[in-house]
Design a protein around this motif. Structure first.
Motif, PDB file in Angstrom:
ATOM      1  N   CYS A  41       0.585  -1.496   0.083  1.00  0.00           N
ATOM      2  CA  CYS A  41       0.239   0.345   0.070  1.00  0.00           C
ATOM      3  C   CYS A  41       0.859   1.056   0.098  1.00  0.00           C
ATOM      4  CB  CYS A  41      -1.091  -0.073   1.194  1.00  0.00           C
ATOM      5  SG  CYS A  41      -1.559   1.288   1.599  1.00  0.00           S
ATOM      6  N   VAL A  43       0.346   4.080   1.039  1.00  0.00           N
ATOM      7  CA  VAL A  43       0.070   5.139   1.633  1.00  0.00           C
ATOM      8  C   VAL A  43       0.703   4.405   3.804  1.00  0.00           C
ATOM      9  CG1 VAL A  43      -2.250   5.978   2.551  1.00  0.00           C
ATOM     10  CG2 VAL A  43      -1.967   5.650   1.021  1.00  0.00           C
ATOM     11  N   CYS A  44       0.364   3.598   3.663  1.00  0.00           N
ATOM     12  CA  CYS A  44       0.772   3.107   5.148  1.00  0.00           C
ATOM     13  C   CYS A  44       2.000   1.993   4.231  1.00  0.00           C
ATOM     14  CB  CYS A  44      -0.310   2.491   5.297  1.00  0.00           C
ATOM     15  SG  CYS A  44      -1.043   1.020   5.034  1.00  0.00           S
ATOM     16  N   CYS A 125      -4.506  -0.666   0.980  1.00  0.00           N
ATOM     17  CA  CYS A 125      -5.107  -1.477   0.785  1.00  0.00           C
ATOM     18  C   CYS A 125      -6.269  -0.906   2.283  1.00  0.00           C
ATOM     19  CB  CYS A 125      -3.997  -1.565   2.541  1.00  0.00           C
ATOM     20  SG  CYS A 125      -4.396  -0.697   3.865  1.00  0.00           S
ATOM     21  N   CYS A 128      -7.182   1.146   4.293  1.00  0.00           N
ATOM     22  CA  CYS A 128      -6.294   2.573   3.407  1.00  0.00           C
ATOM     23  C   CYS A 128      -7.743   3.389   3.031  1.00  0.00           C
ATOM     24  CB  CYS A 128      -5.053   3.092   2.786  1.00  0.00           C
ATOM     25  SG  CYS A 128      -4.046   2.991   4.150  1.00  0.00           S
TER      26      CYS A 128
HETATM   27 ZN   LIG Z   1      -2.428   1.503   3.405  1.00  0.00          ZN
END
Ligand SMILES: [Zn+2]
Ligand SMILES: [Zn+2]
Length: 346
Positions: A41, A43-44, A125, A128
């Motif tokens: 992912c 983002v995270c 994910c 997110c």
């Molecule tokens: Zn994520």
């Protein structure tokens, strides 16, 4: 007469059948998957394995190691395998790994190399996706009876929410997240991703801050074939909070245990604890959390001389039996705005 001798059919060395060297040389003992995809992912940084997402707890180097070693296929007869690797990241979505493996095969020292290309694929994910889509399963509303929750109570509530989220995330409950904490005109709203975290935070708020909870579930639709409920957890704090100094029959009491209707208090004159009913309270003076330090100038019998921290003017107070006072020391005081008296609180 013919002499029967056993020799290796490949190299002619004396051996009963194929010799170990030739056997090792003929065996494909080192293989690896040349191309491995790894979904993460952006983002995270969570990693996807099959259909399951997990938080990545290791750094890039360790992750590359884990993926490359998983791509390696070694012959079961290889003994004492040792692997070293080097890698380069020519682009953000490609990593090239060179593996060198050595060991013993049929008693023969062997070593070899192979290459693995890791292809990094970005995919949002589950967590997110829910957060960015504004998905939530509960709102915890922190309110108080007849007042707004104090700054201290709200700070505490936010910490409880954050700590609960950390604990659940570390335990692998990915969808138990806090998506927002907002101050409203009469308290705070904590928006959460699962009912489990909503339940835990609101019970914590009740036990730490002395609130009472009511839950209000509401059916809002379906998701993945399951009925989706959103729950409002209303946590109502009592009118008085721990540390409040209140006036009861002209005396000052400190609230030590907040509750609805009945409170545990400490008599700031006598130094004794007891329970009172909420409706015995005449008024609120302040909270010991806001007390000031006052310098003790002298102490004579039951009279204490203080410097008023607001005006620096000398004032005299009645000593209280529960409080040790030293000349030149400080004590904690609260100002009773209505009577202009200083209340000794500690
Ligand atoms: Zn994520
Ligand atoms: Zn041979």
């Amino acid at each position: 007469m013919e002499i029967l001798r056993s020799v290796c059919p490949r190299c002619g060395k004396p051996s009963a059948g194929l010799c170990n060297e030739c056997r090792a040389a003929e065996t494909e003992w080192l293989k690896c998957e040349p191309r491995v995809e790894s979904i993460f992912c952006p983002v995270c940084g969570s990693q996807k394995h099959g259909r399951t997402w997990t938080d990545t707890t290791v750094d890039h180097e360790t992750l590359v190691n884990e993926i490359a070693l998983a791509a390696l296929i070694l012959h079961p007869d290889l003994r004492g395998a040792e692997t070293t690797l080097t890698y380069t990241d020519p682009t953000p979505n490609r990593t090239f790994v060179d593996l060198t493996v050595s060991g013993r095969l049929y008693g023969v020292e062997v070593s070899g190399t192979c290459k693995v290309k890791i292809v990094w694929i970005k995919e949002q994910c589950d967590r997110c996706n829910r957060i960015s889509g504004g998905y939530y399963e509960g709102i915890i509303q922190l309110r108080a009876t007849g007042r707004k929750p104090s700054g201290r109570e709200m700070d505490r509530a936010m910490r409880i929410a954050e700590e609960t989220e950390d604990g659940l995330q570390e335990a692998g409950e990915r969808l138990s997240f806090v998506s927002s904490i907002d101050e409203t005109k009469d308290g705070i709203d904590i928006v959460v991703g699962s009912q489990h975290i909503g339940q835990i935070i609101s019970s914590q708020l009740c036990s730490v801050l002395g609130g009472k909870m009511t839950t209000h579930p509401k059916l809002v639709g379906e998701r993945d074939g399951k009925r989706l409920y959103r729950v409002t957890y209303l946590v109502r704090l009592p009118r008085f909070q721990t540390g409040d100094v209140v006036v009861v029959r002209k005396g000052y009491m400190e609230v030590r245990g907040a509750g609805h209707g009945r409170l545990q208090v400490y008599d700031l004159k006598e130094g004794t604890a007891r329970f009172i009913a909420e409706d015995e309270i005449e008024r609120l003076v302040g909270n010991v959390g806001d007390a000031e330090n006052a310098l003790v100038t002298y102490h004579d019998g039951d009279v204490i001389g203080l410097l008023d921290p607001g005006t620096q003017a000398p004032v005299e107070c009645r000593a209280v039996p529960w409080l040790q006072v030293e000349d030149g020391g400080t004590i904690r005081i609260l100002r009773d705005e209505e009577t202009e008296r200083l209340v000794l609180v500690g």
